[in-house]
Design a protein around this motif. Structure first.
Motif, mmCIF file in Angstrom:
data_model
loop_
_atom_site.group_PDB
_atom_site.id
_atom_site.type_symbol
_atom_site.label_atom_id
_atom_site.label_comp_id
_atom_site.label_asym_id
_atom_site.label_seq_id
_atom_site.Cartn_x
_atom_site.Cartn_y
_atom_site.Cartn_z
ATOM 1 N N LEU A 157 95.131 5.280 -3.888
ATOM 2 C CA LEU A 157 94.147 6.290 -4.280
ATOM 3 C C LEU A 157 94.833 7.568 -4.760
ATOM 4 N N ALA A 158 95.868 8.017 -4.052
ATOM 5 C CA ALA A 158 96.605 9.219 -4.462
ATOM 6 C C ALA A 158 97.285 8.999 -5.818
ATOM 7 N N HIS A 159 97.848 7.827 -6.026
ATOM 8 C CA HIS A 159 98.472 7.493 -7.312
ATOM 9 C C HIS A 159 97.448 7.541 -8.439
ATOM 10 N N SER A 202 89.508 3.162 -10.953
ATOM 11 C CA SER A 202 90.270 2.872 -9.734
ATOM 12 C C SER A 202 90.047 3.940 -8.667
ATOM 13 N N VAL A 203 89.951 5.196 -9.087
ATOM 14 C CA VAL A 203 89.696 6.280 -8.140
ATOM 15 C C VAL A 203 88.334 6.092 -7.489
ATOM 16 N N TRP A 263 98.324 1.942 2.603
ATOM 17 C CA TRP A 263 98.440 1.444 1.233
ATOM 18 C C TRP A 263 97.235 1.834 0.374
ATOM 19 N N LEU A 264 96.034 1.788 0.921
ATOM 20 C CA LEU A 264 94.848 2.182 0.158
ATOM 21 C C LEU A 264 94.914 3.663 -0.194
ATOM 22 N N ALA A 300 97.347 10.109 -11.601
ATOM 23 C CA ALA A 300 97.381 9.570 -12.961
ATOM 24 C C ALA A 300 96.202 10.084 -13.781
ATOM 25 N N ALA A 301 95.011 10.024 -13.209
ATOM 26 C CA ALA A 301 93.822 10.490 -13.945
ATOM 27 C C ALA A 301 93.938 11.974 -14.281
#
Length: 165
Positions: free
Chosen positions: A91-93, A149-150, A86-87, A97-98
């Motif tokens: 992180l990939a999401h 978040s990244v 999940w982490l 997004a960024a």
């Protein structure tokens, strides 16, 4: 079958997530993302603005899903991506997004600059300058929230942690 957590334990987990760095940045991403796509959708748009709207709505919906799955502690229900992954999934999401918000910011800045002529006080015709400027600001804020978040998720991943909170 594992024992069900009590209501007080569920409430504590929800509050813990909402007070965490990831919980706060998720709320900011949802608010800024909604501000971006509502600003664009409420005004006339064309051309490359469709890409910005696509990025904003796609990541708003995905972030909303990640937020509620984590909030309700149901990430184990997600096949292949949930549980101990999940982490890494979050992180990939956030990285995706960024990365996609950066060209969206560029598009919004370009469109704002192209409409800067109508920012004059004596200009009386309909103009999208203020809408594009607002959308560019929301896109920048949203991208910044994803970058935070990244950084947070990357630090947790580097320490070998598996959970988002």
């Amino acid at each position: 079958m594992p024992p069900q957590p009590s209501q007080s334990q569920v409430r504590k987990n929800i509050l813990k997530f909402l007070k965490s760095v990831l919980g706060i940045t998720r709320i900011l991403q949802i608010v800024f993302g909604a501000g971006l796509w509502v600003t664009i959708a409420a005004n006339k748009y064309e051309g490359s603005i469709h890409f910005v709207l696509f990025v904003a709505v796609l990541f708003w919906l995905l972030t909303l899903a990640l937020f509620f799955l984590t909030l309700l502690d149901k990430q184990d229900l997600v096949p292949l991506l949930g549980g101990e992954r999940w982490l890494a999934t979050n992180l990939a999401h956030d990285v995706a997004a960024a990365v996609l918000y950066l060209p969206a910011i560029g598009v919004m800045i370009y469109k704002t600059d192209r409409n800067s002529y109508c920012n004059l006080e004596l200009y009386k015709h309909s103009c999208l300058y203020k809408a594009y400027m607002t959308a560019a600001a929301f896109a920048c804020l949203c991208c910044l929230a994803y970058i935070l978040s990244v950084i947070y998720g990357g630090c947790r991943k580097c320490r070998g942690e598996q959970t988002v909170i």
